[in-house]
Design an enzyme around this catalytic site. Structure first.
Site, PDB file in Angstrom:
ATOM      1  N   HIS A  70      41.713  50.420  26.460  1.00 45.74           N
ATOM      2  CA  HIS A  70      42.932  50.166  25.685  1.00 45.74           C
ATOM      3  C   HIS A  70      42.857  48.800  25.005  1.00 45.74           C
ATOM      4  O   HIS A  70      42.014  47.960  25.335  1.00 45.74           O
ATOM      5  CB  HIS A  70      44.166  50.216  26.587  1.00 45.74           C
ATOM      6  CG  HIS A  70      44.221  49.096  27.587  1.00 45.74           C
ATOM      7  ND1 HIS A  70      43.389  49.039  28.672  1.00 45.74           N
ATOM      8  CD2 HIS A  70      44.993  47.976  27.636  1.00 45.74           C
ATOM      9  CE1 HIS A  70      43.646  47.948  29.372  1.00 45.74           C
ATOM     10  NE2 HIS A  70      44.611  47.275  28.757  1.00 45.74           N
TER      11      HIS A  70
ATOM     12  N   ASP B 278      45.638  45.721  24.515  1.00 46.59           N
ATOM     13  CA  ASP B 278      46.911  45.354  25.127  1.00 46.59           C
ATOM     14  C   ASP B 278      48.082  45.438  24.153  1.00 46.59           C
ATOM     15  O   ASP B 278      48.018  44.925  23.034  1.00 46.59           O
ATOM     16  CB  ASP B 278      46.839  43.924  25.680  1.00 46.59           C
ATOM     17  CG  ASP B 278      46.041  43.849  26.967  1.00 46.59           C
ATOM     18  OD1 ASP B 278      45.942  44.874  27.668  1.00 46.59           O
ATOM     19  OD2 ASP B 278      45.520  42.758  27.270  1.00 46.59           O
TER      20      ASP B 278
ATOM     21  N   HIS C 220      39.390  47.130  26.069  1.00 43.78           N
ATOM     22  CA  HIS C 220      38.781  46.707  27.328  1.00 43.78           C
ATOM     23  C   HIS C 220      39.120  47.692  28.435  1.00 43.78           C
ATOM     24  O   HIS C 220      40.026  48.521  28.317  1.00 43.78           O
ATOM     25  CB  HIS C 220      39.193  45.284  27.708  1.00 43.78           C
ATOM     26  CG  HIS C 220      40.663  45.090  27.900  1.00 43.78           C
ATOM     27  ND1 HIS C 220      41.544  44.973  26.851  1.00 43.78           N
ATOM     28  CD2 HIS C 220      41.412  45.002  29.017  1.00 43.78           C
ATOM     29  CE1 HIS C 220      42.770  44.803  27.303  1.00 43.78           C
ATOM     30  NE2 HIS C 220      42.719  44.822  28.620  1.00 43.78           N
TER      31      HIS C 220
ATOM     32  N   ARG D 264      47.617  36.841  33.879  1.00 46.21           N
ATOM     33  CA  ARG D 264      47.441  37.193  32.467  1.00 46.21           C
ATOM     34  C   ARG D 264      48.591  36.686  31.611  1.00 46.21           C
ATOM     35  O   ARG D 264      49.763  36.884  31.935  1.00 46.21           O
ATOM     36  CB  ARG D 264      47.336  38.718  32.292  1.00 46.21           C
ATOM     37  CG  ARG D 264      46.838  39.115  30.901  1.00 46.21           C
ATOM     38  CD  ARG D 264      46.837  40.620  30.703  1.00 46.21           C
ATOM     39  NE  ARG D 264      48.084  41.089  30.109  1.00 46.21           N
ATOM     40  CZ  ARG D 264      48.371  42.362  29.880  1.00 46.21           C
ATOM     41  NH1 ARG D 264      47.497  43.290  30.203  1.00 46.21           N
ATOM     42  NH2 ARG D 264      49.517  42.707  29.322  1.00 46.21           N
TER      43      ARG D 264
END
Length: 297
Positions: free
Chosen positions: A118, A120, A273, A288
């Site tokens: 995907h 983000d 990723h 994150r």
């Protein structure tokens, strides 16, 4: 009475800063950068340019606080708050905890993040410019992250597929695989009506143009793209399957093997990723931050 201005904080250019390519397809490591200290405009410019050139930057041995990660991330743009507020770092809502650790029988973070390829927040009207992931605890085995260069994926498409995808748009939805992920992981929470309202499906071009470099990239993923707009369901499914398979060919992929205190910064406009996963008994925790981008075109 004259007022004496306070002395400006000294900011020195780091002559020890080294940026070194990691693979032919993408990725570079940044060595010698201390983000706990003020970063000069010259050093920031080097990092910014390297991010555009290499799409993934790996900052080695980075010992910074959550607030310092937030502050550095903000130099690239406005930060986005993840819809799963349950996994925010207390006191720092800008940070999503990515972790398989459970405390008092409950997960402290999103344990299955990145199970499917995907980009983000592609399911937002303004998808992410980039994400920074800072290692806090790493497993003794597993835990790698894979990155696929979607510029190369587009540029190496067979001509008949290039013609096919020209001008097409696709739907992106956070819910595409959500029920499937819940079946795999009993710890993934049910979404409230308010959370569902925050992630209404959006439509983006199948091929997007990078707003800073002008390079074209495929912008569909198995995690968040359920259909191509305007195509019959079977034709849409077949096309997406071909694009997904082509995107993640080995020659398009960099596999990151984490080292202690790594922080990885990737460009969601250029890449997809995937988290390779690790054994359940191995603790893994990362922080994150996600930087808002602009509307794909």
């Amino acid at each position: 009475m004259s007022v004496v201005a306070p002395a400006a904080e000294a900011v020195h250019t780091n002559t020890n800063l080294v940026i070194r390519s990691l693979s032919a397809s993408l990725g570079a490591e940044v060595i010698g950068l201390d983000l706990s200290q003020p970063l000069s405009a010259e050093d920031f410019s080097r990092v910014y340019r390297a991010h555009l050139d290499h799409h993934v930057l790996v900052f080695r041995d980075l010992r910074i606080t959550p607030q310092q990660q937030i502050d550095f991330s903000r130099r690239f743009g406005r930060l986005q708050i993840h819809v799963l507020h349950q996994f925010q770092l207390p006191g720092h809502p800008e940070i999503l905890i990515v972790s398989n650790i459970k405390e008092n029988g409950q997960p402290i973070g999103l344990g299955d993040a990145g199970h499917y390829w995907h980009s983000d927040l592609s399911y937002k009207e303004l998808p992410s410019l980039g994400s920074m992931l800072h290692a806090q605890e790493l497993p003794a085995e597993g835990g790698d992250t894979l990155f696929a260069n979607m510029h190369l994926a587009y540029e190496t498409l067979p001509e008949h597929l290039k013609r096919k995808v020209e001008g097409l748009k696709a739907e992106h939805s956070y819910l595409t695989k959500y029920a499937e992920l819940q079946q795999r992981s009993p710890w993934r929470p049910n979404l409230t009506e308010e959370q569902i309202a925050q992630v209404k499906p959006v439509v983006h071009p199948v091929v997007r143009t990078h707003p800073e470099t002008g390079r074209k990239a495929l912008f569909v993923s198995e995690h968040f793209t359920p259909r191509v707009v305007g195509l019959p369901e079977d034709e849409s499914r077949d096309l997406l399957d071909q694009l997904f398979a082509h995107s993640v060919k080995p020659e398009h992929v960099y596999r990151h093997r984490w080292q202690p205190h790594d922080m990885v910064f990737w460009d969601n406009r250029s890449l997809m990723h995937l988290a390779a996963g690790c054994p359940d008994d191995q603790r893994r925790k990362l922080y994150r931050t996600t930087i808002e981008g602009d509307a794909p075109f």
